[in-house]
Design an enzyme around this catalytic site. Sequence first.
Site, mmCIF file in Angstrom:
data_model
loop_
_atom_site.group_PDB
_atom_site.id
_atom_site.type_symbol
_atom_site.label_atom_id
_atom_site.label_comp_id
_atom_site.label_asym_id
_atom_site.label_seq_id
_atom_site.Cartn_x
_atom_site.Cartn_y
_atom_site.Cartn_z
ATOM 1 N N CYS A 112 -3.199 -2.783 5.588
ATOM 2 C CA CYS A 112 -3.432 -1.472 6.186
ATOM 3 C C CYS A 112 -4.864 -1.371 6.710
ATOM 4 C CB CYS A 112 -3.145 -0.349 5.189
ATOM 5 S SG CYS A 112 -3.968 -0.527 3.604
ATOM 6 N N CYS A 148 0.839 -1.188 0.000
ATOM 7 C CA CYS A 148 0.000 0.000 0.000
ATOM 8 C C CYS A 148 0.884 1.252 0.000
ATOM 9 C CB CYS A 148 -0.897 -0.016 1.239
ATOM 10 S SG CYS A 148 -1.687 1.547 1.627
ATOM 11 N N GLU A 149 0.647 2.165 -0.919
ATOM 12 C CA GLU A 149 1.491 3.354 -1.009
ATOM 13 C C GLU A 149 1.216 4.350 0.120
ATOM 14 O OE1 GLU A 149 -0.701 6.502 -3.993
ATOM 15 O OE2 GLU A 149 0.548 4.962 -4.904
ATOM 16 N N HIS A 150 0.130 4.152 0.860
ATOM 17 C CA HIS A 150 -0.211 5.087 1.932
ATOM 18 C C HIS A 150 0.455 4.723 3.254
ATOM 19 C CE1 HIS A 150 -3.835 5.389 -0.808
ATOM 20 N NE2 HIS A 150 -3.283 6.577 -0.864
ATOM 21 N N HIS A 151 0.674 3.422 3.488
ATOM 22 C CA HIS A 151 1.257 3.009 4.762
ATOM 23 C C HIS A 151 2.442 2.055 4.604
ATOM 24 C CE1 HIS A 151 -2.994 4.119 5.740
ATOM 25 N NE2 HIS A 151 -2.390 4.716 6.738
ATOM 26 N N HIS A 188 -5.888 -6.127 2.221
ATOM 27 C CA HIS A 188 -5.007 -5.003 2.532
ATOM 28 C C HIS A 188 -4.665 -5.015 4.018
ATOM 29 C CE1 HIS A 188 -5.790 -2.592 -1.294
ATOM 30 N NE2 HIS A 188 -6.581 -3.644 -1.389
ATOM 31 N N GLN A 239 -4.965 -0.397 -5.300
ATOM 32 C CA GLN A 239 -5.485 -1.526 -6.077
ATOM 33 C C GLN A 239 -6.147 -1.102 -7.378
ATOM 34 O OE1 GLN A 239 -7.367 -4.630 -3.811
ATOM 35 N NE2 GLN A 239 -8.644 -5.265 -5.516
#
Length: 230
Positions: A193, A122-125, A191, A163
Amino acid sequence: MKTQEVTHKTKQKLNGFTIEDIGDDHLFTSLDTPMKPNAFDMSNQEKKERISILFSEIMDVLGLDLNDDSLKGTPDRVAKMYVEEIFSGLDPENKPKVALFDNKYQYNQMLVEKNITFYSNCEHHFVPIIGKAHVAYISSGKVIGLSKLNRIVQYYAKRPQVQERLTNQIANDLKTVLETEDVAVIIDAKHLCVSSRGIKDETSATVTSYYGGAFNTAEKIAELQNYINN
């Protein structure tokens, strides 16, 4: 001062959403993976050396003892893993080389490669996304080796991802490679996250899909779903 700067950045808005909202809600801002213009100025070796230094600092801030035999090699291991493995899809040099072949069997129905296991992040976490991809296409007169379908999925998965973007990137590349609009991609993923932080929902999964060309009909979608589910 640093706390104030972080708070200010968090409150900045994009299309009405704060940066914090975008990360927590897993929204994405572009179809292309966000890359700096100078992303490849450093060699992979230079990147690994720099990441190792920076990760050492993170571990130090967390209070970990880098003199411990179990931890002292961790920064180098993480750096190598980032560059050579889990984020290797950022480097266009690693893009699979795909050769087209004539469809000598004259097979004109859909070809489905299902249950392609992939691991992304995940690019956010920067925590794992674990899932399966199902890809299908109808030949326009050319075909590619089955393993290349897997390799294309893996290439785009091995980068910080969202995704929906992953689904479209795989589909767009397949359309280009196969010279046809008749491509379908379905991704079913978990996910971490979502399951290991935040809402901490361990049972939910996310499904995204792309149906192009001949696949964008109720009949073909039903046929594809039947192949995947059996």
